[in-house]
Design a protein around this motif. Structure first.
Motif, short mmCIF file in Angstrom:
data_model
loop_
_atom_site.label_atom_id
_atom_site.label_comp_id
_atom_site.label_asym_id
_atom_site.label_seq_id
_atom_site.Cartn_x
_atom_site.Cartn_y
_atom_site.Cartn_z
N GLY A 50 -4.20 12.78 -2.66
CA GLY A 50 -3.09 12.97 -1.95
C GLY A 50 -3.22 11.77 -1.15
N ALA A 51 -3.82 10.43 -1.37
CA ALA A 51 -3.59 9.39 -0.40
C ALA A 51 -2.74 8.49 -0.99
CB ALA A 51 -5.01 8.67 -0.50
N GLN A 52 -1.94 7.55 -0.11
CA GLN A 52 -1.04 6.62 -0.54
C GLN A 52 -1.69 5.29 -0.33
OE1 GLN A 52 3.44 5.17 0.43
NE2 GLN A 52 2.67 7.08 1.41
N ALA A 53 -1.66 4.34 -1.49
CA ALA A 53 -1.93 2.99 -1.72
C ALA A 53 -1.43 2.12 -0.50
CB ALA A 53 -1.90 2.33 -3.02
N ILE A 54 -2.34 1.17 0.03
CA ILE A 54 -1.71 0.21 0.76
C ILE A 54 -2.43 -1.20 0.32
CG2 ILE A 54 -3.59 0.54 2.57
CD1 ILE A 54 -1.15 -0.48 4.79
N ARG A 233 4.05 7.49 -10.99
CA ARG A 233 3.81 8.74 -10.30
C ARG A 233 2.94 8.55 -9.19
NH1 ARG A 233 3.11 10.53 -16.11
NH2 ARG A 233 0.96 10.20 -15.97
N SER A 234 2.75 9.68 -8.35
CA SER A 234 2.02 9.52 -6.90
C SER A 234 0.65 9.25 -7.32
CB SER A 234 2.45 10.54 -6.29
OG SER A 234 1.90 11.96 -6.60
N ASP A 235 -0.17 9.84 -8.64
CA ASP A 235 -1.63 9.56 -8.77
C ASP A 235 -1.86 8.31 -9.80
OD1 ASP A 235 -0.28 10.45 -11.40
OD2 ASP A 235 -1.79 12.07 -11.53
#
Ligand SMILES: Cc1cc2nc3c(=O)[nH]c(=O)nc-3n(C[C@H](O)[C@H](O)[C@H](O)COP(=O)(O)OP(=O)(O)OC[C@H]3O[C@@H](n4cnc5c(N)ncnc54)[C@H](O)[C@@H]3O)c2cc1C
Ligand code: SF4
Length: 342
Positions: A50-54, A233-235
């Motif tokens: 569930g993390a988002q990349a930075i 996709r978010s993953d």
């Protein structure tokens, strides 16, 4: 507004799972977790959780401040080995974490792919380009004023199902192609336009392995799902961009904007041209500032003296207030082709 966050990334402690906190405008404090991944696998695990990349943070931190995003977890991907520029026989592979300024300053890329380097040099500012990555550039979101301003006006990208204020509001900078009643926004990436003309491929990795997405279809048309900006996709992570070699020497990126630097495009055109003296044997052209992603055109066997009459956006559907963009985009395309040949 409670949901805004302001966080100077560089000041965060390096340890995994430290909690970062921020407060803005006197609202209640919000927290999120920051982890640092040192392998692609670890980053993918974090995304799946569930993390988002930075990456450079030049877009994401603005979203936190503007209340566009409020992630519970971020994974810093800057230590992944995705910052290389590699030349193979038939393509160049640019790591997703290459900084825009490093790619723009690469002499061999400048010789072989002028359109690519010009698109980067005409984007943002030198300071931003030093931080900003190629992957992050493709993932940036629209500059639609209703999306960016924290006004509470309806915006289907910010709050799905809330409506589109731009559709019957200020359409000056809106799309002229491929828009829907649910969203009329354009995509602001200059790099994406150059990559579309170059027939580049966006390489992505997810839990099920690698996928290759043509740059021409990476960004989606809004349809009835405008909150989905692209095909990632978010993953999944963007790991690289592959640019085919050959026939790219005569290329050019033309950016039309309201001031000469540090400004997004009103309209832009990338052209990659092959010609035999009198006839354009093939011109690959992509337009920016006209749709939810780059708009790709191809000219084949066009006599040079007929160029201006052939380049026509016959499918354009301008909105009240942005009819000017049709002529501007057509002329930008013609001029980019001519510049490429010169
Ligand atoms: C004032 C200003 C002016 C600008 N002007 C221009 C301009 O004229 N032209 C132009 O093209 N751009 C412009 N930009 C946009 C700029 O190029 C982007 O902010 C930058 O490229 C984003 O890269 P980043 O590494 O900082 O991304 P981040 O801010 O770190 O991330 C942005 C998004 O990308 C995602 N992401 C980052 N890397 C990956 C990856 N490898 N895989 C999957 N997801 C990833 C993040 O999760 C996040 O959702 C401007 C930005 C600013 C702030
Ligand atoms: S055009 Fe798209 S981003 Fe702009 S207000 Fe409408 S839905 Fe939101």
């Amino acid at each position: 507004m409670d949901e805004r966050q302001h966080l100077p990334l560089r000041r965060l402690p390096a340890n995994r799972f430290r909690r970062a906190e921020s407060r803005r405008g006197g609202g209640p404090m919000r927290t999120f977790e920051l982890t640092r991944a040192t392998s692609v696998e670890a980053a993918l695990d974090a995304l799946t959780a569930g993390a988002q990349a930075i990456a450079g943070g030049t877009e994401l931190l603005n979203w936190l401040k503007e209340g566009i995003e409020a992630p519970a977890r971020l994974v810093d991907i800057n230590r992944l080995p995705l910052d290389r520029i590699e030349f193979a026989d038939d393509h160049v592979r640019l790591g997703a974490l290459c900084r825009m300024s490093d790619v723009a300053a690469h002499p061999e890329l400048a010789r072989e792919f002028p359109v690519l380097v010009q698109s980067l040099l005409r984007a943002a500012s030198p300071q931003l380009r030093n931080m900003a990555t190629l992957g992050g550039n493709l993932m940036q979101r629209t500059r639609c004023p209703y999306f960016r301003a924290d006004t509470g006006l309806p915006c289907n990208k910010r709050v799905p199902g809330s409506g589109c204020s731009a559709r019957h509001g200020d359409t000056t900078s809106a799309a002229i192609l491929g828009w829907s009643d649910d969203c009329v926004a354009t995509h602001p990436s200059d790099l994406a336009v150059a990559l579309a003309a170059l027939d580049a491929v966006v390489v992505v990795r997810g839990p099920d392995g690698e996928r290759r997405i043509p740059a021409t279809s990476f960004h989606r048309l809004p349809g009835d799902e405008p909150a989905r900006h692209n095909e990632l996709r978010s993953d999944e992570l963007i790991t690289a961009i592959e640019v085919p070699r050959g026939g790219t020497r005569f290329s050019h990126y033309l950016k039309v904007r309201e001031r000469v630097s540090y400004e997004f495009a009103v309209v832009s055109a990338a052209a990659v041209v092959e010609w035999d003296g009198q006839t354009i044997t093939r011109a690959r052209v992509a337009l920016g500032g006209v749709a939810h992603g780059p708009y790709r055109m191809e000219l084949v066997g066009v006599p040079l003296d007929r160029l201006a009459e052939v380049v026509r956006l016959t499918r354009a559907r301008p909105l009240p207030g942005n009819e000017y963009k049709v002529t501007l985009a057509e002329r930008a395309a013609v001029r980019a082709i001519k510049e490429a040949m010169s």
